[in-house]
Write a protein that holds these residues in place. Sequence first.
Motif, PDB file in Angstrom:
ATOM      1  N   ILE A  44      33.468  40.314  33.267  1.00 45.08           N
ATOM      2  CA  ILE A  44      32.425  39.301  33.419  1.00 45.08           C
ATOM      3  C   ILE A  44      31.439  39.520  32.279  1.00 45.08           C
ATOM      4  O   ILE A  44      30.828  40.587  32.186  1.00 45.08           O
ATOM      5  CB  ILE A  44      31.700  39.464  34.769  1.00 45.08           C
TER       6      ILE A  44
ATOM      7  N   GLY B 218      29.205  39.572  48.600  1.00 42.86           N
ATOM      8  CA  GLY B 218      30.179  40.201  47.722  1.00 42.86           C
ATOM      9  C   GLY B 218      29.821  41.653  47.467  1.00 42.86           C
ATOM     10  O   GLY B 218      28.698  42.088  47.684  1.00 42.86           O
TER      11      GLY B 218
ATOM     12  N   LEU C  29      38.836  36.377  41.042  1.00 40.44           N
ATOM     13  CA  LEU C  29      37.544  37.026  41.181  1.00 40.44           C
ATOM     14  C   LEU C  29      36.446  35.974  41.145  1.00 40.44           C
ATOM     15  O   LEU C  29      36.310  35.243  40.161  1.00 40.44           O
ATOM     16  CB  LEU C  29      37.326  38.034  40.042  1.00 40.44           C
ATOM     17  N   TYR C  30      35.699  35.901  42.234  1.00 39.05           N
ATOM     18  CA  TYR C  30      34.518  35.042  42.315  1.00 39.05           C
ATOM     19  C   TYR C  30      33.315  35.955  42.127  1.00 39.05           C
ATOM     20  O   TYR C  30      33.261  37.032  42.722  1.00 39.05           O
ATOM     21  CB  TYR C  30      34.475  34.373  43.692  1.00 39.05           C
ATOM     22  N   TYR C  31      32.358  35.557  41.299  1.00 44.33           N
ATOM     23  CA  TYR C  31      31.220  36.428  41.038  1.00 44.33           C
ATOM     24  C   TYR C  31      29.926  35.635  40.942  1.00 44.33           C
ATOM     25  O   TYR C  31      29.929  34.450  40.625  1.00 44.33           O
ATOM     26  CB  TYR C  31      31.445  37.254  39.773  1.00 44.33           C
ATOM     27  N   TYR C  32      28.833  36.327  41.253  1.00 47.41           N
ATOM     28  CA  TYR C  32      27.507  35.713  41.215  1.00 47.41           C
ATOM     29  C   TYR C  32      26.447  36.802  41.150  1.00 47.41           C
ATOM     30  O   TYR C  32      26.724  37.968  41.392  1.00 47.41           O
ATOM     31  CB  TYR C  32      27.288  34.831  42.446  1.00 47.41           C
ATOM     32  N   ASP C  33      25.229  36.405  40.788  1.00 45.55           N
ATOM     33  CA  ASP C  33      24.075  37.292  40.914  1.00 45.55           C
ATOM     34  C   ASP C  33      22.888  36.440  41.353  1.00 45.55           C
ATOM     35  O   ASP C  33      23.017  35.236  41.542  1.00 45.55           O
ATOM     36  CB  ASP C  33      23.802  38.103  39.642  1.00 45.55           C
TER      37      ASP C  33
ATOM     38  N   ALA D  87      26.786  42.317  39.204  1.00 47.86           N
ATOM     39  CA  ALA D  87      27.176  41.088  39.896  1.00 47.86           C
ATOM     40  C   ALA D  87      27.675  41.425  41.286  1.00 47.86           C
ATOM     41  O   ALA D  87      28.019  42.571  41.578  1.00 47.86           O
ATOM     42  CB  ALA D  87      28.269  40.359  39.117  1.00 47.86           C
ATOM     43  N   ARG D  88      27.727  40.436  42.118  1.00 48.90           N
ATOM     44  CA  ARG D  88      28.409  40.534  43.414  1.00 48.90           C
ATOM     45  C   ARG D  88      29.754  39.857  43.245  1.00 48.90           C
ATOM     46  O   ARG D  88      29.842  38.795  42.617  1.00 48.90           O
ATOM     47  CB  ARG D  88      27.597  39.866  44.510  1.00 48.90           C
ATOM     48  N   VAL D  89      30.813  40.470  43.773  1.00 46.60           N
ATOM     49  CA  VAL D  89      32.161  39.940  43.577  1.00 46.60           C
ATOM     50  C   VAL D  89      32.905  39.792  44.899  1.00 46.60           C
ATOM     51  O   VAL D  89      32.706  40.562  45.832  1.00 46.60           O
ATOM     52  CB  VAL D  89      32.991  40.829  42.614  1.00 46.60           C
TER      53      VAL D  89
ATOM     54  N   VAL E 170      35.755  44.592  36.253  1.00 45.20           N
ATOM     55  CA  VAL E 170      36.133  44.835  37.646  1.00 45.20           C
ATOM     56  C   VAL E 170      37.638  45.048  37.716  1.00 45.20           C
ATOM     57  O   VAL E 170      38.408  44.268  37.143  1.00 45.20           O
ATOM     58  CB  VAL E 170      35.730  43.629  38.533  1.00 45.20           C
TER      59      VAL E 170
ATOM     60  N   GLY F  64      36.812  31.044  41.552  1.00 52.00           N
ATOM     61  CA  GLY F  64      36.451  31.953  40.467  1.00 52.00           C
ATOM     62  C   GLY F  64      37.486  31.957  39.366  1.00 52.00           C
ATOM     63  O   GLY F  64      38.089  30.934  39.057  1.00 52.00           O
TER      64      GLY F  64
END
Length: 79
Positions: free
Chosen positions: A47, A72, A18-22, A53-55, A5, A32
């Motif tokens: 990542i 995100g 950067l905070y990320y998740y799925d 992912a959603r960021v 990213v 993050g």
Amino acid sequence: MSVTVHYYNYTGWTAPYLYYYDSSTNPVTWPGAAMTSDGDGWYSYTITGFGSARVIFSDNGSGQNPPQNEPGYLVSGEK
């Protein structure tokens, strides 16, 4: 499998994070990970272990993009 990213720090944040998740993995702890400066206002973070992912970008937890209570941005590959 990884997602890279890139973020242009148009807001002038001191420390872009950067905070990320799925949907299948527990998210990282807020705010993050610190992004790496690439120079000229650009930052990046890779990542690993994710195909997409959603960021959410933030200034080390304060101020964020997209805004609070919004999902995100969905990213994959290199964005």
